[in-house]
Enzyme design. Sequence first.
Site, short mmCIF file in Angstrom:
data_model
loop_
_atom_site.label_atom_id
_atom_site.label_comp_id
_atom_site.label_asym_id
_atom_site.label_seq_id
_atom_site.Cartn_x
_atom_site.Cartn_y
_atom_site.Cartn_z
CG ASN A 94 -1.51 1.31 1.56
OD1 ASN A 94 -2.49 1.72 0.95
ND2 ASN A 94 -0.91 2.03 2.51
CE1 TYR A 159 0.04 7.50 -7.01
CE2 TYR A 159 -1.74 7.65 -8.60
CZ TYR A 159 -1.29 7.32 -7.33
OH TYR A 159 -2.17 6.82 -6.41
#
Length: 264
Positions: A94, A159
């Site tokens: 995560n 990203y």
Amino acid sequence: MTPPESELAGRVAIITGAGRGIGLAIARNFCEAGATAVIAELDADAGEQAAQALRDEGHDAWARQCDVRSRESVDALVEAVQTRHGCIDILVNNAGMNFVSPTECQPDSDWHLQVDVMLNGVFICTRAVGTVMLRQQSGVILNISSIAGYGAWPLRSAYDAVKAAVISLTENVGCEWARRGVRVVSVAPGVTRTNILQSLVDQGVASLDQYNRRTPMGRVADVEEIASVARFLVSDRASYITATTLAVDGGWVAWDGLPGKAAV
Ligand SMILES: NC(=O)c1ccc[n+]([C@@H]2O[C@H](COP(=O)([O-])OP(=O)(O)OC[C@H]3O[C@@H](n4cnc5c(N)ncnc54)[C@H](O)[C@@H]3O)[C@@H](O)[C@H]2O)c1
């Protein structure tokens, strides 16, 4: 069938970057289903505070400072968890961040940090924990991708590329380990209320109102809405799901090419 409130009883889950945000919500949700949460967090204070908060709520949780970019750090984490519990049932990759800038002036450091944490870090943790799970012939690895992994979202080249790579890695390793007892799955959250969103809003590079309007459901997600899907995917209810990514996005990805698509 086991009731949802105890479906992870006795399972040991490592959640990276769980000092706050989506990771902490996932840790809490897993604990509420009976799991032990190991908070693997770069920010040692945040990790300790998160673990203490979960213990104060009556859950079983502990924290260990860990940098997912470092093989040594991750190996030490895996050894510590095995020494304490003798097994690792769940890994949630995560840890992350999100920098927004025009590609032509994106600093090397921004590119490398995002790739190091959210792609190389996912690989390093997957390899280290996956080795234990393959030996056990059981385990689930859950990667946190993003709607950004499905297509272009200008000003977020690193990203987007990293999150698309996580979707690919999930498919690849999921197929590779499918007959060896280890499932590898991913969720792609839509825009979710966390520090990442707040810092983009504070910098003036994103607007909550625009995100709300861009989302077919008309609102961004709360962390619990991501965490409840995470619990499902790591549970035995999802025993036939591997090598795939589930969008948890209020319809964001499906709404493609219509007027109102996000401009930022
Ligand atoms: N918030 C969103 O809108 C959103 C949407 C889609 C996907 N995601 C993804 O969800 C994940 C969590 O995001 P969030 O919004 O909760 O972020 P957040 O900034 O609230 O939390 C991220 C955590 O990761 C930790 N971390 C950073 N680098 C680390 C490292 N090297 N090793 C270990 N821990 C490290 C941070 O200290 C922090 O506690 C990220 O992978 C992010 O890309 C977030």
